[in-house]
Motif scaffolding. Sequence first.
Motif, PDB file in Angstrom:
ATOM      1  N   SER A 174       0.835  -1.209   0.000  1.00  0.00           N
ATOM      2  CA  SER A 174       0.000   0.000   0.000  1.00  0.00           C
ATOM      3  C   SER A 174       0.867   1.255   0.000  1.00  0.00           C
ATOM      4  N   TYR A 175       1.983   1.221   0.737  1.00  0.00           N
ATOM      5  CA  TYR A 175       2.873   2.375   0.784  1.00  0.00           C
ATOM      6  C   TYR A 175       3.537   2.613  -0.581  1.00  0.00           C
ATOM      7  N   GLY A 176       3.922   1.531  -1.242  1.00  0.00           N
ATOM      8  CA  GLY A 176       4.517   1.662  -2.571  1.00  0.00           C
ATOM      9  C   GLY A 176       3.528   2.227  -3.571  1.00  0.00           C
ATOM     10  N   TYR A 177       2.276   1.737  -3.529  1.00  0.00           N
ATOM     11  CA  TYR A 177       1.253   2.243  -4.441  1.00  0.00           C
ATOM     12  C   TYR A 177       1.000   3.730  -4.216  1.00  0.00           C
ATOM     13  N   LEU A 178       1.080   4.166  -2.957  1.00  0.00           N
ATOM     14  CA  LEU A 178       0.878   5.579  -2.650  1.00  0.00           C
ATOM     15  C   LEU A 178       1.852   6.457  -3.442  1.00  0.00           C
ATOM     16  N   PHE A 179       3.128   6.085  -3.424  1.00  0.00           N
ATOM     17  CA  PHE A 179       4.140   6.894  -4.105  1.00  0.00           C
ATOM     18  C   PHE A 179       4.015   6.813  -5.622  1.00  0.00           C
ATOM     19  N   ILE A 180       3.784   5.631  -6.149  1.00  0.00           N
ATOM     20  CA  ILE A 180       3.713   5.469  -7.601  1.00  0.00           C
ATOM     21  C   ILE A 180       2.531   6.245  -8.184  1.00  0.00           C
ATOM     22  N   ILE A 181       1.363   6.086  -7.581  1.00  0.00           N
ATOM     23  CA  ILE A 181       0.173   6.777  -8.076  1.00  0.00           C
ATOM     24  C   ILE A 181       0.329   8.289  -7.947  1.00  0.00           C
ATOM     25  N   SER A 182       0.857   8.730  -6.796  1.00  0.00           N
ATOM     26  CA  SER A 182       0.961  10.169  -6.564  1.00  0.00           C
ATOM     27  C   SER A 182       2.005  10.830  -7.462  1.00  0.00           C
ATOM     28  N   SER A 183       3.010  10.079  -7.919  1.00  0.00           N
ATOM     29  CA  SER A 183       4.007  10.680  -8.808  1.00  0.00           C
ATOM     30  C   SER A 183       3.374  11.118 -10.124  1.00  0.00           C
ATOM     31  N   PHE A 184       2.440  10.335 -10.625  1.00  0.00           N
ATOM     32  CA  PHE A 184       1.764  10.710 -11.877  1.00  0.00           C
ATOM     33  C   PHE A 184       0.779  11.855 -11.643  1.00  0.00           C
ATOM     34  N   ILE A 185       0.167  11.879 -10.462  1.00  0.00           N
ATOM     35  CA  ILE A 185      -0.756  12.976 -10.154  1.00  0.00           C
ATOM     36  C   ILE A 185      -0.007  14.300 -10.083  1.00  0.00           C
ATOM     37  N   MET A 186       1.131  14.318  -9.378  1.00  0.00           N
ATOM     38  CA  MET A 186       1.882  15.564  -9.291  1.00  0.00           C
ATOM     39  C   MET A 186       2.481  15.937 -10.649  1.00  0.00           C
ATOM     40  N   GLY A 187       2.638  14.955 -11.524  1.00  0.00           N
ATOM     41  CA  GLY A 187       3.123  15.240 -12.868  1.00  0.00           C
ATOM     42  C   GLY A 187       2.216  16.197 -13.630  1.00  0.00           C
ATOM     43  N   PHE A 188       0.895  16.111 -13.394  1.00  0.00           N
ATOM     44  CA  PHE A 188      -0.032  17.052 -14.018  1.00  0.00           C
ATOM     45  C   PHE A 188       0.252  18.487 -13.563  1.00  0.00           C
ATOM     46  N   GLY A 189       0.633  18.634 -12.296  1.00  0.00           N
ATOM     47  CA  GLY A 189       0.979  19.957 -11.789  1.00  0.00           C
ATOM     48  C   GLY A 189       2.238  20.494 -12.433  1.00  0.00           C
ATOM     49  N   TYR A 190       3.212  19.614 -12.636  1.00  0.00           N
ATOM     50  CA  TYR A 190       4.447  20.032 -13.288  1.00  0.00           C
ATOM     51  C   TYR A 190       4.195  20.472 -14.727  1.00  0.00           C
ATOM     52  N   LEU A 191       3.330  19.739 -15.426  1.00  0.00           N
ATOM     53  CA  LEU A 191       2.980  20.115 -16.789  1.00  0.00           C
ATOM     54  C   LEU A 191       2.284  21.470 -16.823  1.00  0.00           C
ATOM     55  N   SER A 192       1.459  21.727 -15.836  1.00  0.00           N
ATOM     56  CA  SER A 192       0.717  22.983 -15.783  1.00  0.00           C
ATOM     57  C   SER A 192       1.647  24.176 -15.619  1.00  0.00           C
ATOM     58  N   PHE A 193       2.492  24.145 -14.599  1.00  0.00           N
ATOM     59  CA  PHE A 193       3.377  25.290 -14.370  1.00  0.00           C
ATOM     60  C   PHE A 193       4.481  25.361 -15.415  1.00  0.00           C
ATOM     61  N   GLY A 194       4.819  24.222 -15.984  1.00  0.00           N
ATOM     62  CA  GLY A 194       5.861  24.200 -17.009  1.00  0.00           C
ATOM     63  C   GLY A 194       5.465  24.900 -18.289  1.00  0.00           C
ATOM     64  N   THR A 195       4.185  25.213 -18.462  1.00  0.00           N
ATOM     65  CA  THR A 195       3.708  25.916 -19.665  1.00  0.00           C
ATOM     66  C   THR A 195       3.287  27.347 -19.358  1.00  0.00           C
ATOM     67  N   ILE A 196       3.709  27.872 -18.211  1.00  0.00           N
ATOM     68  CA  ILE A 196       3.331  29.228 -17.818  1.00  0.00           C
ATOM     69  C   ILE A 196       4.004  30.253 -18.724  1.00  0.00           C
ATOM     70  N   ASP A 197       3.407  31.425 -18.864  1.00  0.00           N
ATOM     71  CA  ASP A 197       3.936  32.486 -19.738  1.00  0.00           C
ATOM     72  C   ASP A 197       4.871  33.374 -18.921  1.00  0.00           C
ATOM     73  N   GLU A 198       6.166  33.140 -19.057  1.00  0.00           N
ATOM     74  CA  GLU A 198       7.153  33.892 -18.280  1.00  0.00           C
ATOM     75  C   GLU A 198       7.774  35.002 -19.131  1.00  0.00           C
ATOM     76  N   PRO A 199       7.683  36.258 -18.698  1.00  0.00           N
ATOM     77  CA  PRO A 199       8.327  37.344 -19.436  1.00  0.00           C
ATOM     78  C   PRO A 199       9.839  37.337 -19.216  1.00  0.00           C
TER      79      PRO A 199
END
Length: 401
Positions: A174-199
């Motif tokens: 269960s502990y291993g599944y927690l980390f594996i599943i959550s890594s892909f979830i946080m990946g969506f956040g990385y994709l979001s901020f990674g496309t921000i419009d930076e001057p």
Amino acid sequence: MDKTSNHIRNILHGFFLTIGTTIAEPSTILPLIVNYFGGSSMLVGFFAALLRGGAIVVQLFAAFQAQSYSLMLPYLRRVFIARFFAWFFIGVAIILFGENSPNLTLFSIGIGLFIFSFSAGFGAIYFKDIIGKIFSHKFRGKTMAYRQFFSGAGGLLSGALAGWIIHTFEAPYSYGYLFIISSFIMGFGYLSFGTIDEPVKEEVAKRENSFKKFLHNSWITLQGDKALQIQLKTFLLAYAYLIALPFIILDAQTKIELDGVAIGSLITTQMVGAMLSNFLWGRLSGRGLNKLTANISISLQIIAILVAFNASSLYEYMAVFFMVGAALDGNRIASGNLILSIAPAQMRPVYVALHINVVSFGLFFSIVGGVILHFFSYTVLYSTASAMLLLSLYYSFKLKD
């Protein structure tokens, strides 16, 4: 500045990142994982510090490099990739090694946490500078309050998900599944901020010829800015709650029954506290009242420690984690806004690095807590944390908005 698209991406980043990282929340699940594999209270404190504080060793060097960058986002994307794979690795290691090799499992967890936190040392500098560029001072408080509100919502989902996984699957899988599943979830956040419009930054400081020279100039800056000194004292001591927090869940385990549902409830309660409190923090910050935000937040931390000292039921511990969640978000908004408001644009990476580098030493207070608990008692643990928080509260009244 203050583009709606950047505002939304900032919120989404916080939302998905919180869902992912709350899976190994240092005050609830991480101590249980370390304890399951035979780790001592000192190792619990070390891992909690590693997750939160491994970044500080590279903060100033990252600022030395970043002060001449006109764009930070390309470098931040590299940080996102490193953090994703480090988190994913922890989950895989727990499943592969598990109970058969507990020492190897704990070592792998430590390596993963170090890489995850170490890379954040660079990421924090890039992130803060981008936030300083794309949002005005007053809107910055608003967007960060929204970010933290939806991060709290993400924490609610994370608590429910963590409770369900722990309840459904046997440890350690269960502990291993927690980390594996959550890594892909946080990946969506990385994709979001990674496309921000930076001057492109127009005011760029000239990089010193050597890192030694940079450290010398940074020390001169620190000596010459009284407002910065007071802020560092306030928020360094505010981390004294970590002396007690990672061990409250272990104390609770001896007093009440902690199954998957109870653990999920505590995580959820902490996120509810964080989420709801941002209505207050956002209003105060929008009015420029960051000092008052710090005063209230530190006071809540003191009250939470005192309640934990006498707690004997699940509801009392839920109250503790509710106040902790509210206080942490309040401190985060107050410290972040205050440092960006006193930092000149061209010196922003240096001020941010000094702030994070000095204040983040408080992240290692959990190690101090582990030592205290190992040799003394919970009474000494809670008393020490409360005394240091009272000193932090004293300095917070000297802050200036």
